[in-house]
Design an enzyme around this catalytic site. Structure first.
Site, PDB file in Angstrom:
ATOM      1  N   GLY A 105     -35.037  85.958 -13.986  1.00 50.92           N
ATOM      2  CA  GLY A 105     -34.304  86.158 -12.739  1.00 50.92           C
ATOM      3  C   GLY A 105     -35.208  86.423 -11.553  1.00 50.92           C
ATOM      4  N   ARG A 128     -31.246  80.150 -24.402  1.00 54.34           N
ATOM      5  CA  ARG A 128     -29.821  80.462 -24.246  1.00 54.34           C
ATOM      6  C   ARG A 128     -29.186  79.394 -23.381  1.00 54.34           C
ATOM      7  NH1 ARG A 128     -30.516  81.571 -18.927  1.00 54.34           N
ATOM      8  NH2 ARG A 128     -32.401  82.729 -18.448  1.00 54.34           N
TER       9      ARG A 128
HETATM   10  P1  ADP Z   1     -37.933  83.805 -14.072  1.00 52.57           P
HETATM   11  O1  ADP Z   1     -37.961  83.743 -15.567  1.00 52.57           O
HETATM   12  O2  ADP Z   1     -38.053  85.191 -13.521  1.00 52.57           O
HETATM   13  O3  ADP Z   1     -36.814  83.024 -13.469  1.00 52.57           O
HETATM   14  P2  ADP Z   1     -39.834  81.634 -13.793  1.00 52.57           P
HETATM   15  O4  ADP Z   1     -41.107  81.683 -14.529  1.00 52.57           O
HETATM   16  O5  ADP Z   1     -38.750  80.767 -14.347  1.00 52.57           O
HETATM   17  O6  ADP Z   1     -39.275  83.110 -13.594  1.00 52.57           O
HETATM   18  O7  ADP Z   1     -40.100  81.220 -12.284  1.00 52.57           O
HETATM   19  C1  ADP Z   1     -39.100  81.267 -11.311  1.00 52.57           C
HETATM   20  C2  ADP Z   1     -39.480  80.414 -10.128  1.00 52.57           C
HETATM   21  O8  ADP Z   1     -40.677  80.860  -9.520  1.00 52.57           O
HETATM   22  C3  ADP Z   1     -39.745  78.962 -10.450  1.00 52.57           C
HETATM   23  O9  ADP Z   1     -38.590  78.210 -10.489  1.00 52.57           O
HETATM   24  C4  ADP Z   1     -40.651  78.535  -9.316  1.00 52.57           C
HETATM   25  O10 ADP Z   1     -39.926  78.261  -8.138  1.00 52.57           O
HETATM   26  C5  ADP Z   1     -41.449  79.766  -9.056  1.00 52.57           C
HETATM   27  N1  ADP Z   1     -42.715  79.698  -9.798  1.00 52.57           N
HETATM   28  C6  ADP Z   1     -42.959  80.169 -11.027  1.00 52.57           C
HETATM   29  N2  ADP Z   1     -44.230  79.963 -11.392  1.00 52.57           N
HETATM   30  C7  ADP Z   1     -44.833  79.345 -10.360  1.00 52.57           C
HETATM   31  C8  ADP Z   1     -46.168  78.878 -10.103  1.00 52.57           C
HETATM   32  N3  ADP Z   1     -47.140  79.046 -10.977  1.00 52.57           N
HETATM   33  N4  ADP Z   1     -46.400  78.281  -8.907  1.00 52.57           N
HETATM   34  C9  ADP Z   1     -45.422  78.126  -7.995  1.00 52.57           C
HETATM   35  N5  ADP Z   1     -44.161  78.554  -8.170  1.00 52.57           N
HETATM   36  C10 ADP Z   1     -43.858  79.160  -9.333  1.00 52.57           C
END
Ligand code: ADP
Length: 640
Positions: A164, A292
């Site tokens: 999130g 999930r």
């Molecule tokens: P969460 O599990 O908290 O949702 P994520 O790892 O899925 O976190 O990342 C959420 C969002 O953050 C991604 O959709 C992207 O927009 C941004 N993000 C994550 N990692 C990177 C990265 N290494 N570089 C740029 N944006 C990133």
């Protein structure tokens, strides 16, 4: 198939699961907290079991209570929805220990993907391309900083247990590293009770493209294409769509194959999502796998014609997947807009309160609404402030997008602040219409989305004048209808004056700006929709949505007591940290205090250079929204 299942969740997802279960002839058991006694999911289920007080730590997250509820109601399986216990390996184990089927993957798969760091190691071995970064065990801050320095800024700090968008901080230079690390760790500890961090190269302007995978217990695995979830605020998704704009079948196949490889690497079963970042050259990198059903699964359902919850139940009951890869096809285009109780004009602060009025667009094969909130419900501070998901489908992207705008302008929520206008503006911005999206979209197009530019205001102002005039005439006509003499000239509201046509100006606010408009009796443009609310009205136009209200005449009674910056609590929450000492000089914009609300940190910053003369609250204290938090003296005042 199961005869009875328990849904260990609330809100829209609990309702969504109950709908499919009913259609399949499976009985449903809901669970609820004090805050949800009369909630829709409780009414929809065949039975409901009370769990405990409103805070989820005392109800929806208490594993023993949920298991007991399943056992006492005779449910054979538990669907965890998303959030809450859906990726909790202990819960999954407890289900098995009590002879209950967990409708989700095996515990080993949850464990393998539960930590973003461990997941990256497994994916590396399975040959899935990764975002470059450090995902080691050594958590010494100096080691993390060294890794960041080595890979070069900007970097992204991420909680290994994260989700999130919480526990995440972008760091643009070495000097910001320590403070960002402390904040990310605090937020992660608070939300996940775990503050292990990974450091990733922060890719600039990537797209978030994720692949829906499905596996059964018979070694079958398929992917149900991709979703583009690039449009985000605070790293959280706002509008999702399928298929991804500009996706080629070649790239889709490559990403699909990588996702299936990822799922097979952990002997996956059930619904899963493999998230990738996609750069402008078509290179993609594994970010994480969510074990999930995702919030945005409906867009996949709309373009594939499949019911993913039905697939989940079938797979959990031991049946083979309903389709093979070659039987799956993409049909048309779908969008999902997440309707939240939040204030986009105030940094998307979550809002809470009662939904006093609710009017939704008509549902049909083009428009679907997944919601757990009905008129009169309270959006409480205890849970996620999502009100509904609005999903639209049509034969191509342009048509689907037109449906999205239309449906958003038909969505009226009264009683609390929502992001409907913001979503409408997003959906009507040129760049979005062209499909030019990446994860920086909202920041890049701020001016267009927030519609505060001078030319936007001068476009909206005459329309607002026409709307006011139309409303006055309607009110007058209604009054005339009710009177003894409906044709009396005294009922006219068309600005008629003896010897002249008067168009008295009215002061209105459009967004944050005050303007004078002439109330003309020109007929309102047919492309404009006016939606009136308790305070003011919204104009939905081809150039965006504008919130307008008439300003009461200034009678000189207002005291000028505006502060240059607010030092009061933005909402109900808990003080988590004081970041300066009383009497110490701080610079403008420096963080003075941190408040945590709805698992999100909010910084209280210095409105100018100065000092805090007193903190009225200490870490751990609960504060109400609007409460003064500290006494602040600006530097000029100190000099005097
Ligand atoms: P969460 O599990 O908290 O949702 P994520 O790892 O899925 O976190 O990342 C959420 C969002 O953050 C991604 O959709 C992207 O927009 C941004 N993000 C994550 N990692 C990177 C990265 N290494 N570089 C740029 N944006 C990133």
């Amino acid at each position: 198939m199961f005869k009875k299942i328990l849904i260990a969740n609330r809100g829209e997802i609990a309702c969504r699961i109950i709908r499919t279960a009913k259609a399949m002839g499976v009985q449903t058991v809901a669970v609820y907290s004090d805050a949800d006694r009369n909630a829709l999911h409780v009414q929809m289920a065949d039975e409901a079991v009370y769990l405990g007080p409103a805070p989820s730590k005392e109800s929806y997250l208490v594993i023993d209570k949920v298991i007991q509820a399943a056992l006492s109601s005779g449910a054979e399986a538990i669907h965890p929805g998303y959030g809450f216990l859906s990726e909790n390996s202990i819960f999954c184990q407890q289900c098995a220990a009590h002879g209950l089927v967990f409708i989700g993957p095996p515990v080993e798969a949850i464990l393998a993907m539960g930590s973003k760091s461990a997941a990256k190691t497994i994916m590396e071995e399975a040959g899935v391309p990764l975002v470059p970064g450090y995902h080691g065990n050594d958590q010494n801050p100096a080691v993390l900083k060294q890794a960041a320095d080595k890979m070069g800024y900007p970097v992204l700090l991420k909680a290994a247990a994260g989700g999130g968008g919480k526990g995440m901080r972008a760091v643009f230079g070495a000097h910001e590293f320590d403070e960002a690390l402390a904040a990310a760790k605090r937020e992660a500890m608070n939300a996940f009770n775990d503050d292990i961090m990974l450091v990733e190269k922060y890719l600039l302007g990537p797209r978030h493209v994720e692949i829906q995978v499905f596996c059964d217990q018979h070694q079958n695995a398929v992917y149900l294409f991709e979703r583009d979830c690039s449009v985000q605020r605070r790293h959280q998704k706002v509008i999702e769509e399928a298929p991804a704009p500009g996706m080629t079948s070649d790239l889709r196949e490559k990403m699909g194959a990588a996702a299936v490889r990822a799922a097979r690497a952990i002997n996956y079963e059930g619904a899963g999502t493999v998230e990738f970042l996609l750069d402008s050259t078509g290179q993609f990198f594994f970010m994480e796998m969510n074990t999930r059903l995702q919030v945005e699964h409906p867009v996949t359902e709309m373009i594939s014609g499949q019911d993913l919850v039905e697939w989940q139940l079938r797979v959990a009951a031991g049946e083979p997947l309903p389709c093979a890869q070659e039987q799956l096809q993409i049909n048309g285009h779908a969008f999902e807009a997440r309707i939240y109780a939040e204030d986009p004009d105030n940094d998307f602060l979550p809002a809470s309160g009662q939904v006093t009025g609710l009017r939704t667009p008509q549902q049909n094969r083009h428009v679907r609404i997944d919601s757990g909130v009905v008129e009169g419900d309270e959006v409480s501070i205890y849970y996620d402030p999502m009100i509904a998901k609005l999903i639209v489908w049509d034969s191509d992207r342009d048509r689907a997008l037109a449906r999205l705008r239309e449906a958003l302008s038909d969505y009226q929520i009264e009683g609390l602040t929502s992001n409907v206008r913001f979503l409408y503006n997003l959906a009507s911005s040129d760049a979005f219409c062209q499909g030019n999206i990446d994860t920086g979209f909202i920041e890049q197009h701020e001016a267009e989305i927030f519609r505060q530019r001078a030319d936007d205001i001068s476009y909206a102002a005459p329309l607002a004048g026409q709307a006011i005039s139309a409303a006055r005439q309607q009110r007058a006509a209604a009054k005339a209808q009710r009177s003894n003499d409906p044709n009396s000239p005294w009922h006219l509201a068309n600005n008629w004056r003896l010897n002249q046509l008067a168009t008295p100006p009215v002061t209105i606010t459009i967004g944050q700006q005050q303007v004078e408009v002439e109330v003309t009796s020109a007929v309102l443009d047919s492309c404009v929709k006016v939606v009136t609310q308790a305070q003011g009205f919204t104009l939905f136009t081809p150039r965006g949505a504008f919130q307008c209200s008439e300003v009461a005449p200034d009678l000189g009674l207002d005291q000028d007591n505006h502060h240059s910056g607010s030092l009061s609590a933005p909402m109900n929450g808990t003080v988590v940290a004081l970041l300066t000492e009383t009497g110490k000089t701080v610079s403008k914009g420096q963080t003075l205090m941190v408040i945590e609300a709805m698992k999100m940190e909010h910084a209280i910053v210095a409105p100018s250079a100065g000092t805090v003369s007193e903190f009225f609250y200490q870490p751990g204290d609960l504060v109400d929204g609007g409460t003064e938090l500290l006494a602040f003296a600006a530097s000029e005042e100190i000099l005097q």
